[in-house]
Design an enzyme around this catalytic site. Structure first.
Site, short mmCIF file in Angstrom:
data_model
loop_
_atom_site.label_atom_id
_atom_site.label_comp_id
_atom_site.label_asym_id
_atom_site.label_seq_id
_atom_site.Cartn_x
_atom_site.Cartn_y
_atom_site.Cartn_z
N LYS A 1 0.96 -1.02 0.03
CA LYS A 1 0.15 -0.27 0.16
C LYS A 1 0.80 1.41 0.30
CE LYS A 1 -3.14 2.61 3.02
NZ LYS A 1 -4.31 2.75 4.02
N ASP B 1 -2.85 10.08 3.60
CA ASP B 1 -4.32 9.78 3.82
C ASP B 1 -4.71 10.86 4.57
OD1 ASP B 1 -6.10 7.97 4.07
OD2 ASP B 1 -5.42 6.57 5.12
N LYS C 1 -10.04 12.80 7.70
CA LYS C 1 -10.11 12.45 9.25
C LYS C 1 -9.74 13.51 10.35
CE LYS C 1 -6.51 8.48 7.83
NZ LYS C 1 -7.44 7.31 8.78
N ASP D 1 1.40 6.29 5.43
CA ASP D 1 0.91 5.36 4.60
C ASP D 1 1.26 4.74 3.68
OD1 ASP D 1 -1.83 3.90 5.48
OD2 ASP D 1 -3.14 5.66 4.56
N ASP E 1 -12.41 6.77 3.36
CA ASP E 1 -10.75 6.37 4.30
C ASP E 1 -10.64 4.75 4.80
OD1 ASP E 1 -8.74 7.25 6.09
OD2 ASP E 1 -10.22 7.72 7.90
N ARG F 1 -7.90 -0.38 0.53
CA ARG F 1 -8.08 -1.62 0.34
C ARG F 1 -9.40 -1.11 -0.92
NH1 ARG F 1 -12.20 -1.73 5.23
NH2 ARG F 1 -10.97 -1.25 6.17
#
Ligand code: BES
Ligand code: MN
Ligand code: ZN
Length: 492
Positions: free
Chosen positions: A264, A269, A276, A287, A346, A350
């Site tokens: 990833k 992020d 966030k 991240d 967020d 995935r």
């Protein structure tokens, strides 16, 4: 980024000339073998320390002695090992790091460590050498890239560590793992205004240019659109930094099916439109540590010229809120054809990984392993010590857990039972991108599993292990040691 130099040496501790000799003592006035010899040559100097209470042998303590009569070394670092009957692999790991920390403060260019001679139940000299060497390099690493340049230090800096009773192959493995770890730490530590998707692609290009047998392909937005990677591109569309899909290949074994590593690479992020909270958001520069980890492992495998084929796939994307950003309730169509309802922007990791996993399968790999800072839930479950391991393949799980134990880069398995899959149901698409409030690490793993077509695959959630917490917390370089050990083990 150069690692320490490791070499092996075999002269007697008391007569070895070196700026610093490292010996170990246990609690209750028990000396390790090298400490005994030094003590005898120096007329009981170490025993006197213990008798006076100047040294206790407790782990985490050390005492530095200068100019001992009868001893050739300029300095002797006496390191506490704890109770002899409790001295095991875990304590050895800790002691090796403590000794390395003490060494790095000294004005010396080299040191000679005898820690490799200590008996550790169930561990051979190769393990002891590698563990000590990796500890030394981990302690020697400093992040300097974004500070005002300092004048060169006036005193020598540690550059070489020699180990007694060691072996070349173990030290070569340590050097390769150390360079992978350093690579991953440095990439992780860089700020997101430098380390954006194009920067990661440029690092991959350097790896390819510096090593023959390595090829690189970088897919741009248009290439990914042609492949139908609507999920990855959905995450990317809110950022001014265009996404990159980085593909490195190492051919070390003819036409064998490759191992595929997928990492990833969210270079920052924000959470996107599902923004966030501000507090702690700066940590989300880390991240991309999954990407850094698989690239570091790839680099180490290439440095070791491992006789395997390896493909390393890094989706590098920034997750930003913007007028053009994707939104909760958007439906994305992934490369696999499955449609995804975005219920939270967020849960973006995935969404980039699913397309990368589908793409990985075009290489017909024998195993796919992904590494990702995927969920806060994994940190709640396992804390900062163990990475979360999810796979349906028991043999692969055993191999990865063993590799983690071997390198003290440990993982702990969580179930991927079908019972959890129902949490990902959507009324508007084939799958939703979040699974509700329970078992967040597992439902993230379940999401990824839908894109693996029953292949041998494992997922490492490194959200807790990839960096140290706090304002000065640095990237750890995990899971490079675990991944490299896994690959080395496959060649034995
Ligand atoms: N990168 C984060 C996960 C993360 C959070 C790692 C904190 C380390 C520390 C990931 O993209 C994320 O935001 N996950 C969400 C998922 C949720 C929206 C289902 C999370 O964990 O809160
Ligand atoms: Mn997120
Ligand atoms: Zn994320």
């Amino acid at each position: 980024m150069t690692v320490l130099k490791f070499s092996s040496r075999s002269d007697a501790p008391e007569s070895a000339t070196t700026p610093c000799l490292v010996v170990g003592i246990y609690e209750e006035r028990v000396l390790g073998a090298a400490a005994q010899r030094v003590d005898a040559a120096a007329g009981g100097a170490i025993r006197r320390l213990l008798e006076n209470g100047d040294a206790t042998g407790k782990p985490g303590t050390s005492t530095l002695l200068f100019g001992l009569p009868g001893v050739a070394a300029e300095r002797v670092l006496v390191v506490g090992l704890g109770e002899q009957k409790k001295f095991d692999a875990g304590v050895y790991h800790r002691v090796a790091n403590d000794a390395a920390r003490a060494l790095k403060g000294l004005p010396i260019a080299s040191a000679y460590s005898t820690l490799t001679e200590l008996d550790v139940p169930g561990r051979d000299v190769a393990w002891k050498s590698r563990t000590a060497a990796l500890a030394a390099d981990a302690q020697a690493y400093r992040y300097t890239a974004t500070f005002k340049p300092k004048d060169a230090p006036k005193t020598p800096q540690l550059q070489t560590i020699e180990f007694s009773a060691s072996e070349g192959r173990a030290l070569a493995e340590a050097a390769a793992i150390a360079s992978g770890v350093r690579f991953a730490k440095e990439l992780g530590n860089l700020p997101p205004n430098i380390c954006n998707p194009a920067w990661i692609a440029a690092q991959a290009k350097q790896i390819a240019e510096r090593h023959s047998g390595v090829t690189l392909e970088v897919l741009e937005r248009d290439d990914m659109a042609k492949l139908g990677m609507g999920s990855l591109l959905g995450v990317a569309q809110g950022s001014a930094n265009p996404p990159k899909l980085i593909v490195l290949q190492w051919k070390g074994k003819g036409e064998a099916k490759p191992y595929a590593l997928v990492g990833k690479g969210i270079t920052f992020d924000t959470g996107g439109i599902s923004l966030k909270p501000g507090a702690g958001m700066e940590e989300m520069k880390f991240d991309m540590c999954g990407a850094a980890g698989v690239l570091g492992a790839f680099l180490a495998a290439v440095e070791l010229q491992l006789p395997i084929n390896l493909v390393c796939i890094v989706p590098a994307v920034e997750n930003m809120p913007d007028g053009n950003a994707y939104r909760p309730s958007d439906i994305l169509t992934s490369m696999s054809g499955l449609t995804i309802e975005v219920l939270n922007t967020d849960a973006e990791g995935r969404l980039i990984l699913c397309d990368a996993l589908t793409y990985a399968q075009t290489f017909d790999p024998q195993v796919i392993i992904d590494a990702a800072t995927l969920t806060g839930a994994c940190v709640v479950a396992l804390g900062k010590h163990a990475s979360g391991l999810m796979t349906r393949d028991d043999e692969l799980a055993e191999q990865l857990l063993a590799a983690g134990n071997q390198t003290h880069d440990r993982a702990w398995r969580l179930p991927l039972w079908d019972d959890y899959q129902g949490q990902l149901e959507s009324g508007f698409a084939d799958i939703a991108n979040i699974g509700g409030k329970y078992a967040g690490a597992i439902t993230a793993g379940c999401f990824l599993s839908r894109f693996t077509n029953g292949r041998r695959w494992a997922h490492l959630d490194i959200a807790g292990t990839a960096w140290d917490e706090g304002r000065k917390g640095l990237a750890t370089g995990r899971p490079v040691p675990l991944l490299v050990q896994y690959l080395i083990d496959r060649t034995r």
